[in-house]
Write a protein that holds these residues in place. Sequence first.
Motif, PDB file in Angstrom:
ATOM      1  N   VAL A 160      -6.970  10.184   3.826  1.00 50.49           N
ATOM      2  CA  VAL A 160      -7.256  10.307   5.267  1.00 50.49           C
ATOM      3  C   VAL A 160      -6.884  11.559   6.198  1.00 50.49           C
ATOM      4  O   VAL A 160      -5.340  11.981   5.766  1.00 50.49           O
ATOM      5  CB  VAL A 160      -6.685   9.096   5.805  1.00 50.49           C
ATOM      6  CG1 VAL A 160      -6.862   9.113   7.470  1.00 50.49           C
ATOM      7  CG2 VAL A 160      -6.806   7.587   5.164  1.00 50.49           C
ATOM      8  N   CYS A 170      -8.567   2.134   8.471  1.00 44.21           N
ATOM      9  CA  CYS A 170      -9.242   3.126   7.746  1.00 44.21           C
ATOM     10  C   CYS A 170      -9.703   1.710   6.476  1.00 44.21           C
ATOM     11  O   CYS A 170     -10.422   1.678   5.343  1.00 44.21           O
ATOM     12  CB  CYS A 170      -9.127   3.711   7.579  1.00 44.21           C
ATOM     13  SG  CYS A 170      -9.666   5.287   8.213  1.00 44.21           S
ATOM     14  N   GLU A 171      -7.954   1.253   6.007  1.00 44.89           N
ATOM     15  CA  GLU A 171      -7.522   0.808   4.641  1.00 44.89           C
ATOM     16  C   GLU A 171      -8.102  -0.904   5.150  1.00 44.89           C
ATOM     17  O   GLU A 171      -9.150  -1.224   3.796  1.00 44.89           O
ATOM     18  CB  GLU A 171      -5.838   0.248   5.174  1.00 44.89           C
ATOM     19  CG  GLU A 171      -5.536   1.342   4.726  1.00 44.89           C
ATOM     20  CD  GLU A 171      -4.094   1.846   4.930  1.00 44.89           C
ATOM     21  OE1 GLU A 171      -2.928   2.317   4.767  1.00 44.89           O
ATOM     22  OE2 GLU A 171      -3.866   0.535   5.576  1.00 44.89           O
ATOM     23  N   THR A 196       1.125  -1.225  -0.061  1.00 44.01           N
ATOM     24  CA  THR A 196      -0.053   0.091   0.411  1.00 44.01           C
ATOM     25  C   THR A 196       0.931   1.315  -0.643  1.00 44.01           C
ATOM     26  O   THR A 196       1.784   1.587   0.865  1.00 44.01           O
ATOM     27  CB  THR A 196      -0.984   0.073   1.383  1.00 44.01           C
ATOM     28  OG1 THR A 196      -1.746  -0.718   1.008  1.00 44.01           O
ATOM     29  CG2 THR A 196      -2.009   2.004   1.274  1.00 44.01           C
ATOM     30  N   VAL A 249      -2.900   5.240  -0.391  1.00 42.83           N
ATOM     31  CA  VAL A 249      -3.327   6.145   0.610  1.00 42.83           C
ATOM     32  C   VAL A 249      -2.922   7.809   0.509  1.00 42.83           C
ATOM     33  O   VAL A 249      -1.156   8.169   0.715  1.00 42.83           O
ATOM     34  CB  VAL A 249      -3.725   5.397   2.362  1.00 42.83           C
ATOM     35  CG1 VAL A 249      -3.712   6.106   3.170  1.00 42.83           C
ATOM     36  CG2 VAL A 249      -3.382   3.521   1.689  1.00 42.83           C
ATOM     37  N   VAL A 295      -5.241   4.239  10.762  1.00 40.22           N
ATOM     38  CA  VAL A 295      -5.173   4.229   9.777  1.00 40.22           C
ATOM     39  C   VAL A 295      -5.641   2.858   9.236  1.00 40.22           C
ATOM     40  O   VAL A 295      -6.035   2.535   7.985  1.00 40.22           O
ATOM     41  CB  VAL A 295      -3.119   4.988   9.241  1.00 40.22           C
ATOM     42  CG1 VAL A 295      -3.406   4.232   7.471  1.00 40.22           C
ATOM     43  CG2 VAL A 295      -3.816   6.624   9.414  1.00 40.22           C
ATOM     44  N   ARG A 309       1.612   4.644   0.296  1.00 36.50           N
ATOM     45  CA  ARG A 309       1.126   5.559   1.828  1.00 36.50           C
ATOM     46  C   ARG A 309       1.836   6.950   1.861  1.00 36.50           C
ATOM     47  O   ARG A 309       3.194   7.079   1.537  1.00 36.50           O
ATOM     48  CB  ARG A 309       1.115   5.677   3.000  1.00 36.50           C
ATOM     49  CG  ARG A 309       0.199   4.145   3.426  1.00 36.50           C
ATOM     50  CD  ARG A 309       0.370   3.717   5.104  1.00 36.50           C
ATOM     51  NE  ARG A 309      -0.283   2.670   5.295  1.00 36.50           N
ATOM     52  CZ  ARG A 309      -0.254   1.394   5.231  1.00 36.50           C
ATOM     53  NH1 ARG A 309       1.250   1.098   5.075  1.00 36.50           N
ATOM     54  NH2 ARG A 309      -0.592   0.045   5.358  1.00 36.50           N
ATOM     55  N   PRO A 366      -7.206  -0.402  -0.248  1.00 37.48           N
ATOM     56  CA  PRO A 366      -6.863   0.718  -0.569  1.00 37.48           C
ATOM     57  C   PRO A 366      -5.519   0.426  -1.358  1.00 37.48           C
ATOM     58  O   PRO A 366      -4.484  -0.217  -0.778  1.00 37.48           O
ATOM     59  CB  PRO A 366      -6.636   1.954   0.431  1.00 37.48           C
ATOM     60  CG  PRO A 366      -6.986   1.156   0.643  1.00 37.48           C
ATOM     61  CD  PRO A 366      -7.383   0.153   0.655  1.00 37.48           C
ATOM     62  N   LEU A 382      -7.444   6.169  -1.035  1.00 36.78           N
ATOM     63  CA  LEU A 382      -7.919   6.338   0.678  1.00 36.78           C
ATOM     64  C   LEU A 382      -7.358   7.310   0.832  1.00 36.78           C
ATOM     65  O   LEU A 382      -5.954   7.671   0.789  1.00 36.78           O
ATOM     66  CB  LEU A 382      -7.847   5.105   1.085  1.00 36.78           C
ATOM     67  CG  LEU A 382      -8.703   5.413   3.037  1.00 36.78           C
ATOM     68  CD1 LEU A 382      -9.739   5.802   2.885  1.00 36.78           C
ATOM     69  CD2 LEU A 382      -7.507   4.469   3.537  1.00 36.78           C
TER      70      LEU A 382
END
Length: 465
Positions: free
Chosen positions: A175, A275-276, A140, A292, A272, A142, A289, A173
């Motif tokens: 955040v 949320c993922e 992911t 992010v 976090v 980020r 996702p 996503l």
Amino acid sequence: MTLAPEPVDRPVRFAEARLRALALAHEIAAAEMDVLAVRDVLGRFTLIVDDRVRPVPPALENLEASYGQRLRQDLGPYAADRPLMLASSLFSADGLLDSERTVRDPERPGRRVWILDNTVVGEDWAQVSTPAREPDGSRTHRTALYGFKGGVGRTTATAVLARHLADQGHIVLVVDLDLESPGVGPLVAEGADLPTHGIIDQLVESAVGNAEGLDHVIRTGYAPRGGRGELWVAPARGKGVPGVPYAYVDKLNRAYADVPGAGFADRLEQAVRACEEAVAQESDSGRRPDVVLLDSRAGIHDIAAVTISRLCDLALLFGTDNAQTWEGYTDLFEAWLSSGQAPAIREKLRMVASMVPDSPLRPQSSYLQSFREHAWDCFSLLYDDDDVDPETNELDLGTFSPFLEDESAPHYPIPILFEPGLVGLDAIAAPGWQDRAFVQAAYRDFLPTATLLITADPQSSEGPR
């Protein structure tokens, strides 16, 4: 190399005390002994001489008499009650001397002096790592979007970038970690109702083991052009429950609390990740996702510290070419340098020149040249000195020392142009605003460059301790 100041007839202040303590530590270390300089939460120093394996040599037999009084005199109020100690006299010597938080003195890294800095807040600036791959081997990406000062267009850029990445087919996503000034949630939602809860609720409820079932992530109303893309958002603030006060300030006052077994950094990382995982559970594709975007709070704050140092593999640093920007980033970079984190952090970073003007008084090209020079001055704190190999008399290829015009270097700015139409734009009330010509013009260079940086694999899945 910074040398300790000569004694003067005035009080010793905080920053000066560090120079004096390390100068004496190196003097002791010259007798072939490792020395750990421990600074407490008030800034006071204790020097610990490591005699666990090797006894002190004759030159240091009268250690207290030779150096104890000098430490008290040179450091003044920044000398601890016991400013000089042998490891053999400590009950917990191993816990201090072998701590993962110790770093070599970055001013003289080849010597035998180590530093352990204890702080009340902000310690996460000095603990740099890169998120590891997921258990299935996927990554992911980020990315933190950060500005030392507010008002630099960071949140709007986050929304534009999120839509662009979703158009490229990514599951994105966003955040909102700007808890003190939330805003990216409604901006990205594109007409969709915000969830009942937000990141603030995840932090508060998880502290008491009550986070299961929180509705805190929604798929936005944006329809990506690529077909397979999705755009999700986790706002800082949810819409709340009808008839129940949202009590955002009361929640914020408790969001930063440490709980048994999990400090704030751990809790923010868990929020976090929650949320993922919510995206994976609620998405039609069942996929996590793959991108992010973390909209970070501005300034030197614990949220920004955790977001940049720990949660992301890329940090886009927003700024304008003025004294406040460069003074702020210089302070931050000096902190990374003094904590020994320069090699770990520098390749995570990339400057963004936001709101770049183009006028007869200040043409775009001259503005960006000035910005680049100032950015290079700041980043040179994190870059290596040009070392010459004594055997070949050539520059050491292992050093990280980009030149001023290196377009791939962290200091080389990605421009976002100033467009008058963006001033006062109510993006929430203007559907399709990102397609307007002046928006596309402003982000013309930023979007493709940022996309390439975001989707590239970082050099390592784990940063140095």
